[in-house]
Design a protein around this motif. Structure first.
Motif, PDB file in Angstrom:
ATOM      1  N   LEU A  10       0.828  -1.212   0.000  1.00 44.82           N
ATOM      2  CA  LEU A  10       0.000   0.000   0.000  1.00 44.82           C
ATOM      3  C   LEU A  10       0.862   1.261   0.000  1.00 44.82           C
ATOM      4  O   LEU A  10       0.577   2.225  -0.719  1.00 44.82           O
ATOM      5  CB  LEU A  10      -0.918  -0.004   1.225  1.00 44.82           C
ATOM      6  CG  LEU A  10      -2.070  -1.016   1.201  1.00 44.82           C
ATOM      7  CD1 LEU A  10      -2.764  -1.045   2.556  1.00 44.82           C
ATOM      8  CD2 LEU A  10      -3.071  -0.665   0.112  1.00 44.82           C
ATOM      9  N   SER A  13       2.204   1.893  -3.353  1.00 40.93           N
ATOM     10  CA  SER A  13       1.208   2.561  -4.198  1.00 40.93           C
ATOM     11  C   SER A  13       1.198   4.065  -3.962  1.00 40.93           C
ATOM     12  O   SER A  13       1.116   4.860  -4.906  1.00 40.93           O
ATOM     13  CB  SER A  13      -0.190   1.997  -3.909  1.00 40.93           C
ATOM     14  OG  SER A  13      -0.343   0.716  -4.457  1.00 40.93           O
ATOM     15  N   ILE A 129     -11.242  -4.160  -5.550  1.00 42.04           N
ATOM     16  CA  ILE A 129     -10.198  -3.137  -5.669  1.00 42.04           C
ATOM     17  C   ILE A 129     -10.033  -2.704  -7.120  1.00 42.04           C
ATOM     18  O   ILE A 129      -9.983  -1.505  -7.430  1.00 42.04           O
ATOM     19  CB  ILE A 129      -8.857  -3.662  -5.114  1.00 42.04           C
ATOM     20  CG1 ILE A 129      -8.911  -3.773  -3.593  1.00 42.04           C
ATOM     21  CG2 ILE A 129      -7.710  -2.727  -5.505  1.00 42.04           C
ATOM     22  CD1 ILE A 129      -7.700  -4.434  -2.983  1.00 42.04           C
ATOM     23  N   ILE A 133     -10.505   0.939  -8.769  1.00 40.95           N
ATOM     24  CA  ILE A 133      -9.429   1.621  -9.490  1.00 40.95           C
ATOM     25  C   ILE A 133      -9.922   2.123 -10.849  1.00 40.95           C
ATOM     26  O   ILE A 133      -9.702   3.276 -11.228  1.00 40.95           O
ATOM     27  CB  ILE A 133      -8.221   0.669  -9.674  1.00 40.95           C
ATOM     28  CG1 ILE A 133      -7.519   0.427  -8.331  1.00 40.95           C
ATOM     29  CG2 ILE A 133      -7.224   1.255 -10.680  1.00 40.95           C
ATOM     30  CD1 ILE A 133      -6.443  -0.635  -8.396  1.00 40.95           C
ATOM     31  N   LEU A 258      -2.726   0.586  -6.315  1.00 43.06           N
ATOM     32  CA  LEU A 258      -3.749   1.509  -5.820  1.00 43.06           C
ATOM     33  C   LEU A 258      -3.409   2.984  -6.046  1.00 43.06           C
ATOM     34  O   LEU A 258      -4.144   3.855  -5.585  1.00 43.06           O
ATOM     35  CB  LEU A 258      -3.985   1.272  -4.320  1.00 43.06           C
ATOM     36  CG  LEU A 258      -4.838   0.051  -3.972  1.00 43.06           C
ATOM     37  CD1 LEU A 258      -4.744  -0.258  -2.489  1.00 43.06           C
ATOM     38  CD2 LEU A 258      -6.283   0.278  -4.372  1.00 43.06           C
ATOM     39  N   VAL A 261      -6.101   5.501  -7.073  1.00 44.85           N
ATOM     40  CA  VAL A 261      -7.005   5.920  -6.009  1.00 44.85           C
ATOM     41  C   VAL A 261      -6.312   6.919  -5.089  1.00 44.85           C
ATOM     42  O   VAL A 261      -6.873   7.965  -4.733  1.00 44.85           O
ATOM     43  CB  VAL A 261      -7.499   4.695  -5.212  1.00 44.85           C
ATOM     44  CG1 VAL A 261      -8.305   5.126  -3.999  1.00 44.85           C
ATOM     45  CG2 VAL A 261      -8.326   3.780  -6.110  1.00 44.85           C
ATOM     46  N   ALA A 286     -12.230   0.621  -3.510  1.00 44.48           N
ATOM     47  CA  ALA A 286     -10.868   0.111  -3.393  1.00 44.48           C
ATOM     48  C   ALA A 286     -10.480  -0.092  -1.933  1.00 44.48           C
ATOM     49  O   ALA A 286      -9.825  -1.084  -1.581  1.00 44.48           O
ATOM     50  CB  ALA A 286      -9.891   1.070  -4.074  1.00 44.48           C
ATOM     51  N   THR A 290      -9.563  -3.621  -0.146  1.00 46.85           N
ATOM     52  CA  THR A 290      -8.301  -3.766   0.585  1.00 46.85           C
ATOM     53  C   THR A 290      -8.555  -4.327   1.981  1.00 46.85           C
ATOM     54  O   THR A 290      -7.833  -5.231   2.440  1.00 46.85           O
ATOM     55  CB  THR A 290      -7.595  -2.402   0.684  1.00 46.85           C
ATOM     56  OG1 THR A 290      -7.352  -1.894  -0.626  1.00 46.85           O
ATOM     57  CG2 THR A 290      -6.268  -2.535   1.424  1.00 46.85           C
TER      58      THR A 290
END
Length: 296
Positions: A10, A13, A129, A133, A258, A261, A286, A290
């Motif tokens: 994460l 991302s 997710i 996205i 991600l 987002v 999303a 997650t």
């Protein structure tokens, strides 16, 4: 145990979301090849020094050198050249949309190469997710935004984006055996960057005008080229390599995708315009996917 690799993906991302916002202007100013060349050389030097200071060079499983070589050629050199050219021609919104295909591509490759399968909650979470996205990307930006304009053929942009997604995914997946053999993710990043910097420096010796930039390189522009590279190559790539080594590769790729987002609040800060409500709805989807993936 799985929470830390998921968080690492994460954060990766988030790093790419920041990097892609910072990269668009310098990439258009100096061109895809020169932009990539400068980033790779600078980031290879930085990461090599970091690994030397931390003593990580001794962890490298050199017997996996064919995987390192393939990961360098596909994941860094070809993948990033395709991504930067896609960004330059198609803008950040289309680039992020096409890079989201990395997750399903990695899931298929992980199943074919390593026999990895995904649990039902993980599969559902991943689908939620990816839906979020896509929704977030479709409703971020507008046709009137000059940064979202297509420079040239849309078909070329699509090919470049899918190529970048496939190469990036394969590059990370190829490193998993070396990481499981004890290679520190930072050291793996340093090896990949050093190899890619060497290759692109050799390619740059070819007297091709497309490799040259007509833009005068100032200290500020140089900083703006290197900064997103360090965030992406140094920080985010190392975190995602850690996630790949300690988590299902397909799910790690989804959590590492991600950035479309996470880029929403960054776009709001940059432009002063709030994204479309459906873009925020995609962000909520999303986040829900997650949570499902991590909790179950």
């Amino acid at each position: 145990m799985l929470a830390l690799p998921a968080v690492a993906a994460l954060v990766a991302s988030l790093g790419w979301a920041v990097g892609i916002v910072l990269a668009q202007f310098p990439a258009r100013a100096v061109g895809a090849f020169e932009f990539t060349r400068i980033q790779l050389i600078a980031c290879a030097a930085i990461m090599s020094v970091v690994c030397a200071v931390l003593g990580y060079w001794g962890t490298v499983a050199w017997d996996h050198w064919p995987a390192f070589a393939a990961s360098i050629g596909l994941g860094i050199l070809l993948g990033n050249l395709a991504m930067i050219e896609c960004l330059r021609r198609g803008g950040p919104r289309r680039t992020e949309l096409l890079l989201a295909f990395k997750a399903p591509l990695v899931a298929v490759m992980a199943y074919m190469w390593m026999g990895e399968t995904v649990s039902v909650p993980g599969l559902v979470g991943g689908a939620v997710i990816l839906s979020g996205i896509v929704l977030a990307i479709f409703f971020t930006g507008s046709a009137d935004d000059e940064t979202d304009a297509v420079d040239g053929s849309l078909g070329v942009v699509i090919v470049l984006g899918i190529m970048a997604a496939a190469c990036h995914g394969a590059g990370y997946l190829l490193m998993k055996p070396a990481l499981l053999a004890g290679t520190e993710p930072l050291a793996a990043s340093a090896v990949r960057l050093t190899g890619a910097a060497f290759l692109i420096s050799l390619i740059a010796l070819w007297p091709f005008s497309g490799f040259r930039s007509d833009t005068e390189m100032t200290p500020l522009l140089l900083f703006r080229v290197i900064l997103p590279g360090f965030i992406g190559y140094g920080v985010s790539s190392s975190l995602l390599l850690y996630a790949f080594a300690n988590f299902n590769a397909g799910l790690a790729a989804i959590l590492g995708s991600l950035s479309p987002v996470l880029v929403l609040p960054l776009i709001s800060l940059k432009t002063g315009v709030m994204p479309h409500p459906l873009a925020w709805a995609g962000a909520v989807l999303a986040i829900a996917g997650t949570a499902l993936m991590i909790l179950y």
